[in-house]
Design a protein around this motif. Structure first.
Motif, PDB file in Angstrom:
ATOM      1  N   LEU A   1       1.689   9.824   2.220  1.00 35.92           N
ATOM      2  CA  LEU A   1       1.390   8.455   1.812  1.00 35.92           C
ATOM      3  C   LEU A   1       2.529   7.887   0.975  1.00 35.92           C
ATOM      4  CD1 LEU A   1      -0.641   6.115   1.704  1.00 35.92           C
ATOM      5  CD2 LEU A   1      -1.639   7.187  -0.322  1.00 35.92           C
ATOM      6  N   ALA A   2       3.109   8.709   0.100  1.00 35.93           N
ATOM      7  CA  ALA A   2       4.235   8.253  -0.718  1.00 35.93           C
ATOM      8  C   ALA A   2       5.430   7.899   0.157  1.00 35.93           C
ATOM      9  CB  ALA A   2       4.613   9.324  -1.730  1.00 35.93           C
ATOM     10  N   VAL A   3       5.671   8.685   1.198  1.00 31.65           N
ATOM     11  CA  VAL A   3       6.788   8.403   2.106  1.00 31.65           C
ATOM     12  C   VAL A   3       6.554   7.090   2.851  1.00 31.65           C
ATOM     13  CG1 VAL A   3       7.985   9.178   4.188  1.00 31.65           C
ATOM     14  CG2 VAL A   3       7.460  10.807   2.374  1.00 31.65           C
ATOM     15  N   SER A   4       5.345   6.886   3.351  1.00 27.50           N
ATOM     16  CA  SER A   4       5.065   5.642   4.069  1.00 27.50           C
ATOM     17  C   SER A   4       5.128   4.444   3.130  1.00 27.50           C
ATOM     18  CB  SER A   4       3.699   5.715   4.755  1.00 27.50           C
ATOM     19  OG  SER A   4       2.636   5.696   3.815  1.00 27.50           O
ATOM     20  N   ALA A   5       4.769   4.638   1.848  1.00 25.74           N
ATOM     21  CA  ALA A   5       4.901   3.558   0.866  1.00 25.74           C
ATOM     22  C   ALA A   5       6.360   3.193   0.659  1.00 25.74           C
ATOM     23  CB  ALA A   5       4.253   3.971  -0.451  1.00 25.74           C
ATOM     24  N   LEU A   6       7.224   4.201   0.608  1.00 19.84           N
ATOM     25  CA  LEU A   6       8.657   3.953   0.465  1.00 19.84           C
ATOM     26  C   LEU A   6       9.200   3.208   1.675  1.00 19.84           C
ATOM     27  CD1 LEU A   6      11.337   4.322  -1.013  1.00 19.84           C
ATOM     28  CD2 LEU A   6      11.548   6.574   0.086  1.00 19.84           C
ATOM     29  N   VAL A   7       8.757   3.607   2.862  1.00 18.51           N
ATOM     30  CA  VAL A   7       9.191   2.915   4.082  1.00 18.51           C
ATOM     31  C   VAL A   7       8.731   1.456   4.059  1.00 18.51           C
ATOM     32  CG1 VAL A   7       8.938   2.840   6.595  1.00 18.51           C
ATOM     33  CG2 VAL A   7       9.267   5.032   5.433  1.00 18.51           C
ATOM     34  N   ALA A   8       7.514   1.227   3.596  1.00 21.56           N
ATOM     35  CA  ALA A   8       7.002  -0.142   3.526  1.00 21.56           C
ATOM     36  C   ALA A   8       7.786  -0.989   2.538  1.00 21.56           C
ATOM     37  CB  ALA A   8       5.519  -0.118   3.136  1.00 21.56           C
TER      38      ALA A   8
ATOM     39  N   PHE B   1       1.607   1.114  10.178  1.00 23.92           N
ATOM     40  CA  PHE B   1       1.782   2.564  10.014  1.00 23.92           C
ATOM     41  C   PHE B   1       1.374   2.996   8.610  1.00 23.92           C
ATOM     42  CE2 PHE B   1       4.526   6.029   8.501  1.00 23.92           C
ATOM     43  CZ  PHE B   1       4.109   7.042   9.357  1.00 23.92           C
ATOM     44  N   HIS B   2       1.724   2.210   7.616  1.00 26.97           N
ATOM     45  CA  HIS B   2       1.354   2.530   6.237  1.00 26.97           C
ATOM     46  C   HIS B   2      -0.169   2.505   6.081  1.00 26.97           C
ATOM     47  CE1 HIS B   2       1.693   3.133   2.049  1.00 26.97           C
ATOM     48  NE2 HIS B   2       1.758   1.884   1.643  1.00 26.97           N
ATOM     49  N   GLY B   3      -0.817   1.517   6.694  1.00 28.20           N
ATOM     50  CA  GLY B   3      -2.272   1.456   6.650  1.00 28.20           C
ATOM     51  C   GLY B   3      -2.921   2.646   7.325  1.00 28.20           C
ATOM     52  N   TRP B   4      -2.360   3.077   8.452  1.00 23.72           N
ATOM     53  CA  TRP B   4      -2.900   4.247   9.156  1.00 23.72           C
ATOM     54  C   TRP B   4      -2.738   5.508   8.303  1.00 23.72           C
ATOM     55  CZ3 TRP B   4      -0.310   8.663  10.950  1.00 23.72           C
ATOM     56  CH2 TRP B   4      -1.073   9.499  11.774  1.00 23.72           C
ATOM     57  N   THR B   5      -1.580   5.638   7.656  1.00 23.15           N
ATOM     58  CA  THR B   5      -1.352   6.790   6.779  1.00 23.15           C
ATOM     59  C   THR B   5      -2.326   6.778   5.608  1.00 23.15           C
ATOM     60  OG1 THR B   5       1.004   6.720   7.362  1.00 23.15           O
ATOM     61  CG2 THR B   5       0.384   8.055   5.457  1.00 23.15           C
ATOM     62  N   PHE B   6      -2.565   5.589   5.052  1.00 21.75           N
ATOM     63  CA  PHE B   6      -3.509   5.481   3.941  1.00 21.75           C
ATOM     64  C   PHE B   6      -4.907   5.922   4.370  1.00 21.75           C
ATOM     65  CE2 PHE B   6      -6.844   2.966   1.915  1.00 21.75           C
ATOM     66  CZ  PHE B   6      -6.687   3.350   0.588  1.00 21.75           C
ATOM     67  N   LEU B   7      -5.368   5.460   5.529  1.00 20.00           N
ATOM     68  CA  LEU B   7      -6.687   5.858   6.008  1.00 20.00           C
ATOM     69  C   LEU B   7      -6.762   7.369   6.236  1.00 20.00           C
ATOM     70  CD1 LEU B   7      -7.477   3.020   8.590  1.00 20.00           C
ATOM     71  CD2 LEU B   7      -8.576   3.382   6.377  1.00 20.00           C
ATOM     72  N   ALA B   8      -5.678   7.948   6.754  1.00 21.01           N
ATOM     73  CA  ALA B   8      -5.660   9.384   6.998  1.00 21.01           C
ATOM     74  C   ALA B   8      -5.669  10.173   5.689  1.00 21.01           C
ATOM     75  CB  ALA B   8      -4.434   9.760   7.831  1.00 21.01           C
TER      76      ALA B   8
ATOM     77  N   GLY C   1      -9.256  10.197  12.956  1.00 20.88           N
ATOM     78  CA  GLY C   1      -8.484  11.023  13.874  1.00 20.88           C
ATOM     79  C   GLY C   1      -7.272  11.702  13.300  1.00 20.88           C
ATOM     80  N   ALA C   2      -7.037  11.602  11.995  1.00 18.72           N
ATOM     81  CA  ALA C   2      -5.869  12.258  11.413  1.00 18.72           C
ATOM     82  C   ALA C   2      -6.104  12.524   9.932  1.00 18.72           C
ATOM     83  CB  ALA C   2      -4.624  11.386  11.593  1.00 18.72           C
ATOM     84  N   SER C   3      -5.292  13.422   9.384  1.00 19.10           N
ATOM     85  CA  SER C   3      -5.325  13.726   7.952  1.00 19.10           C
ATOM     86  C   SER C   3      -3.888  13.738   7.442  1.00 19.10           C
ATOM     87  CB  SER C   3      -5.983  15.082   7.693  1.00 19.10           C
ATOM     88  OG  SER C   3      -7.329  15.100   8.148  1.00 19.10           O
ATOM     89  N   ARG C   4      -3.672  13.135   6.304  1.00 19.62           N
ATOM     90  CA  ARG C   4      -2.337  13.099   5.721  1.00 19.62           C
ATOM     91  C   ARG C   4      -2.422  13.402   4.232  1.00 19.62           C
ATOM     92  NH1 ARG C   4      -1.342  13.487  10.165  1.00 19.62           N
ATOM     93  NH2 ARG C   4       0.118  12.344  11.506  1.00 19.62           N
ATOM     94  N   SER C   5      -1.368  13.987   3.710  1.00 16.20           N
ATOM     95  CA  SER C   5      -1.312  14.355   2.298  1.00 16.20           C
ATOM     96  C   SER C   5      -0.841  13.172   1.466  1.00 16.20           C
ATOM     97  CB  SER C   5      -0.355  15.534   2.110  1.00 16.20           C
ATOM     98  OG  SER C   5       0.973  15.136   2.429  1.00 16.20           O
ATOM     99  N   VAL C   6      -0.943  13.313   0.158  1.00  8.44           N
ATOM    100  CA  VAL C   6      -0.467  12.262  -0.732  1.00  8.44           C
ATOM    101  C   VAL C   6       1.046  12.116  -0.620  1.00  8.44           C
ATOM    102  CG1 VAL C   6      -0.196  13.800  -2.714  1.00  8.44           C
ATOM    103  CG2 VAL C   6      -0.619  11.372  -3.097  1.00  8.44           C
ATOM    104  N   ALA C   7       1.749  13.214  -0.292  1.00 10.79           N
ATOM    105  CA  ALA C   7       3.200  13.129  -0.096  1.00 10.79           C
ATOM    106  C   ALA C   7       3.531  12.250   1.110  1.00 10.79           C
ATOM    107  CB  ALA C   7       3.787  14.528   0.092  1.00 10.79           C
TER     108      ALA C   7
END
Length: 254
Positions: free
Chosen positions: A184-191, A161-168, A176-182
């Motif tokens: 990405l920071a949340v997924s990093a915390l989860v990781a 999931f963190h890798g998918w967020t990073f790619l987005a 297929g998706a776009s994500r903000s730096v915020a």
């Protein structure tokens, strides 16, 4: 001094999970999202500027483990020897795949090394889950334990999931998706949460088994001045290769 080094060790281990987690996550997703040769090239290109900088955190974790917690280091290598060897082999295969996949242009050559990237990423992700379970139980459980394998599966999914967020974030819309730096920071915390959870539980044990104060003082003089350099280099990498900075001019490693 023991508390200062515990905090530093926690930051290093959590930082490794948060940063290397998306590298491994992208490797895990390579067979899923990289359905074409161009797609796999773009996925590898997305993590290419970050891989070596992120692996520095693992080197720092190992150095801190050996210097600050020598008794724990002995238990890790003795109790988890088969797992540690397997993870090292997966690490070598993953990195070899990143470096060798473009050395020749044949489809079989590329396909083999892409498979090694995915396999190595899976082995490392799953192995980290098993390792932190063993650490949470005081290294009293066997290297292969059902709950450890369950945690390995959880860490693998979190990294994916963190890798998918990073790619987005790195390549908005490409996969297929776009994500903000915020995000990405949340997924990093989860990781990083599995590592942080284990460290919080193991805090009394680690503080009790720290190296003598004289050793910690010497380590502080030698190692702590390097921390700002390491952090500054990491910031430079992220600022230099943020989205919009010719992210895919080079399709992969050279």
């Amino acid at each position: 001094m023991e508390l200062i080094w515990f905090v530093l060790f926690a930051i290093l281990l959590a930082g490794y999970f948060a940063l290397e987690g998306f590298d491994l996550g992208v490797g895990l997703l390579l067979p899923v999202l990289g359905r074409t040769r161009e797609g796999r090239d773009r996925m590898v290109a997305a993590i290419a500027p970050y891989v070596l900088a992120n692996e520095v955190w693992l080197v720092a974790v190992a150095g801190t483990l050996f210097g600050v917690y020598p008794l724990l280091e002995g238990e890790v290598l003795f109790t988890l020897y088969p797992l540690v060897v397997a993870m090292l082999l997966c690490w070598v295969l993953r990195d070899a795949g990143l470096w060798f996949r473009r050395r020749l242009d044949g489809a079989r050559w590329r396909g083999f090394w892409d498979a090694m990237i995915a396999f190595g990423s899976l082995g490392l992700s799953f192995g980290w889950g098993m390792a932190i379970y063993a650490a949470a139980t005081g290294f009293e459980s066997p290297a292969v334990h059902p709950l450890g394998m369950l945690l390995g599966a959880v860490v693998t999914m979190v990294f994916a999931f963190h890798g998918w967020t990073f790619l987005a974030w790195r390549a908005p819309g490409t996969f297929g998706a776009s994500r903000s730096v915020a995000a990405l920071a949340v997924s990093a915390l989860v990781a990083a949460l599995p590592a942080l959870g284990v460290l919080v539980g193991a805090m009394p044990y680690l503080l009790e088994h720290s190296a003598p104060p004289a050793t910690l003082n010497v380590l502080s003089v030698m190692a702590l001045p390097c921390a700002p350099i390491m952090l500054g280099a990491q910031i430079w990498v992220w600022r230099t290769f943020r989205p919009g900075k010719d992210a895919f001019r080079l399709p992969s490693f050279f």
